[in-house]
Write an enzyme that holds these catalytic residues in place. Structure first.
Site, PDB file in Angstrom:
ATOM      1  CG  ASP A 169      -1.562   1.193   1.017  1.00  0.00           C
ATOM      2  OD1 ASP A 169      -0.779   2.519   0.853  1.00  0.00           O
ATOM      3  OD2 ASP A 169      -3.166   1.140   1.706  1.00  0.00           O
ATOM      4  CE  LYS A 177      -6.580   8.616   2.275  1.00  0.00           C
ATOM      5  NZ  LYS A 177      -6.605   7.270   2.645  1.00  0.00           N
TER       6      LYS A 177
HETATM    7  C1  LIG Z   1      -7.079   5.914   3.392  1.00  0.00           C
HETATM    8  C2  LIG Z   1      -5.954   4.730   2.901  1.00  0.00           C
HETATM    9  C3  LIG Z   1      -6.897   3.810   2.883  1.00  0.00           C
HETATM   10  C4  LIG Z   1      -8.437   3.152   2.325  1.00  0.00           C
HETATM   11  O1  LIG Z   1      -8.495   4.294   1.324  1.00  0.00           O
HETATM   12  P1  LIG Z   1      -9.535   4.945   1.194  1.00  0.00           P
HETATM   13  O2  LIG Z   1      -9.850   5.639  -0.315  1.00  0.00           O
HETATM   14  O3  LIG Z   1     -10.420   5.890   2.242  1.00  0.00           O
HETATM   15  O4  LIG Z   1     -11.037   4.052   0.472  1.00  0.00           O
HETATM   16  C5  LIG Z   1      -5.951   2.589   2.460  1.00  0.00           C
HETATM   17  N1  LIG Z   1      -5.086   3.024   3.071  1.00  0.00           N
HETATM   18  C6  LIG Z   1      -3.849   4.012   3.457  1.00  0.00           C
HETATM   19  C7  LIG Z   1      -2.837   3.872   3.661  1.00  0.00           C
HETATM   20  C8  LIG Z   1      -4.887   5.351   3.508  1.00  0.00           C
HETATM   21  O5  LIG Z   1      -4.643   6.007   4.019  1.00  0.00           O
END
Ligand SMILES: *Cc1c(COP(=O)(O)O)cnc(C)c1O
Length: 377
Positions: free
Chosen positions: A170, A195
Site C-alpha cells: 500500500d 490522498k
Molecule cells: C485512506 C487509506 C486507505 C483507504 O482508502 P479509501 O480511499 O479511504 O478507501 C488505505 N490505505 C491507506 C494507507 C490510507 O491512508
C-alpha cells in the site's frame, strides 16, 4: 522519460473524437454499437470507460507497471487484490496497517476462509517466521499509518518470493513520486487515490497496479464482476491531480521536514514520528528506499487532554480524517482513523490517546508552524 513528463502525458493523448487536450469526462452508461458484435471497444461503462482507461494508463505508468485498475475507493482496490487468494490461503499483513485495511481483513475477509497473521514487518525475521505452507500473499504498508514505521521492501520481496508468495504494498503515504515499490521486487501496488494522487481532498478512489498478466486478468475480471469502479468524473479529477504530483510532493516533503524538525524541538512534544529525522530508528532505510519523507508527521503529546488542546486550538489546520490534500489536516488516530483497532493493540503499536497526526499541506510552512506552536502553547 522523467516522472513529471510521464505524469502529464501517460494516458493523456488528445481525444480521438474531438482533439480535446484534456481527457473528457465520458459520462455515459453505454455505447452505440454499429451492428451486431461490431463496436469501438466500448460496450458498457462498468466494463470500459475512456476517462477511467486514461487514468489507469497514467497511474500504471507512474508506478512502472504494465497494468492498472481504478476502483471506487482505496478499500475496494485492496478488496479486489485480496481476491487473488482463496479460502484456505494464508496472508501475512503488517501489524500497523491503515485501520480500514485491518477491519476489512479481520472482520470481513476472515469470514470467507482466508487466514491472516498480523506481524511487525519492519523486522524481517517476523515475516520469515510467519510463513506457512499455505501463505500466498504478504501485504505491507510503508511507512505505516500513523507511527511511520518503515519496512524493507526488497527484504520482504526476497523472502516472499522464495516461498512463492506475492507481495502487495500500500503506497498511499508516499505516492509513486517518493517511492516506487516495484523497484524493490513488490508485485502489486495499491493506492487510496483519495490522498496524494488526487491531492485536493475532493474525491474518493483507489488503484491497483501490477505486472503479472494472469493476476491482472483476474483483477480486471473482479473489477467488472463486482463493479466497484471509479466514476468518470472522479477519474477526471485524479487524472488532473497526478499532473502536478511531482511539484506537490516536493512541497509536502519540504514542509513535512520543517514541521517535524519544529515539533522535535518543541518542549511540549514528547516524541515525533517522522522517518526524515535522524532520530527515527529506520532513517537510513527510509533514505535508501524513498526519494523523500513526505508530509505525514505524528507526535506524542503525553495525554488525551494535551492532544485535545492541540486539536481544538488549531486555526489553520483542519480537524479531519484523511490526508494528502493541499491543505493541512490534523487528526487523533486513537478515536478517528484507528478507532476500529482494539484498544490494547492500539496501545502496543504506540497509537496512544496522546498521539496527534498531521497531514502537512502545502501552505506557507511558517503559517503551519505558527498554528501548531500557538495550539501547543
Ligand atoms: C485512506 C487509506 C486507505 C483507504 O482508502 P479509501 O480511499 O479511504 O478507501 C488505505 N490505505 C491507506 C494507507 C490510507 O491512508
Amino acid at each position: 522519460m522523467g516522472f513529471s513528463t510521464i505524469a502529464i502525458h501517460a494516458g493523456n493523448e488528445p481525444d480521438s473524437a474531438t482533439g480535446a487536450v484534456s481527457v473528457p469526462i465520458y459520462q455515459t452508461s453505454t455505447y452505440a454499437q454499429e451492428s451486431l458484435g461490431n463496436h469501438k471497444g466500448f460496450e458498457y461503462a462498468r466494463t470500459q470507460n475512456p476517462t477511467r482507461s486514461a487514468l489507469e494508463k497514467n497511474i500504471a505508468a507512474l508506478e512502472g507497471a504494465k497494468f492498472g485498475f481504478a476502483f471506487a475507493s482505496g478499500m475496494s482496490a485492496t478488496d479486489a487484490v485480496l481476491k487473488l487468494v482463496k479460502a484456505g490461503d494464508h496472508v501475512i499483513v503488517g501489524d500497523n496497517t491503515y485501520g480500514g485495511t485491518f477491519r476489512l481483513f479481520n472482520k470481513v475477509l476472515s469470514n470467507y476462509g482466508i487466514e491472516f497473521d498480523f506481524v511487525d514487518t519492519s523486522d524481517i525475521t517476523n515475516v520469515e517466521r510467519a510463513f506457512k505452507p499455505n501463505t500466498k500473499m504478504v501485504f505491507v504498508e510503508t511507512p505505516t499509518n500513523p507511527i511511520m514505521t518503515v519496512t524493507d521492501l526488497q527484504a520482504v520481496s526476497d523472502v516472499a518470493h522464495a516461498h512463492g508468495a506475492r507481495v502487495v504494498c500500500d503506497n498511499t503515504f508516499m505516492s509513486p513520486y517518493l517511492q516506487q515499490p516495484m523497484n524493490f521486487g513488490v508485485d502489486i501496488v495499491v493506492h487510496s487515490t483519495t490522498k496524494y494522487l488526487n491531492g485536493h481532498s475532493d474525491s474518493i478512489g483507489g488503484f491497483a497496479a501490477l505486472n503479472n498478466e494472469e493476476d491482472a486478468e483476474w483483477i480486471k475480471f473482479i473489477q467488472n464482476s463486482i463493479g466497484a469502479i471509479l466514476s468518470p468524473f472522479d477519474s477526471f479529477l485524479v487524472l488532473r491531480g497526478t499532473k502536478t504530483l511531482a511539484v506537490r510532493m516536493e512541497a509536502h516533503d519540504k514542509n513535512g521536514r520543517a514541521v517535524a524538525t519544529f515539533l522535535a524541538e518543541h518542549p511540549k512534544v514528547k516524541k515525533v514520528y517522522y522517518p526524515g529525522l535522524l532520530s527515527h530508528p529506520q532513517h537510513e532505510l527510509a533514505s535508501r528506499q524513498q526519494k523523500g519523507f513526505g508530509g505525514m508527521v505524528a507526535f506524542e503529546t503525553g495525554s488525551l487532554e494535551s492532544a485535545k488542546k492541540v486539536l481544538e486550538n488549531v486555526k489553520l489546520c483542519t480537524l479531519a480524517e484523511s490526508l494528502g490534500g493541499v491543505e493541512s489536516l490534523i487528526s487523533h488516530p486513537a478515536t478517528m482513523t484507528h478507532a476500529s483497532v482494539p484498544a490494547d493493540k492500539r496501545e502496543s503499536l504506540g497509537i496512544t490517546d496522546g498521539l496527534v497526526r498531521v497531514s502537512v499541506g502545502i501552505e506557507d510552512v511558517e503559517d503551519i508552524i505558527e498554528d501548531l506552536d500557538q495550539a501547543l502553547n
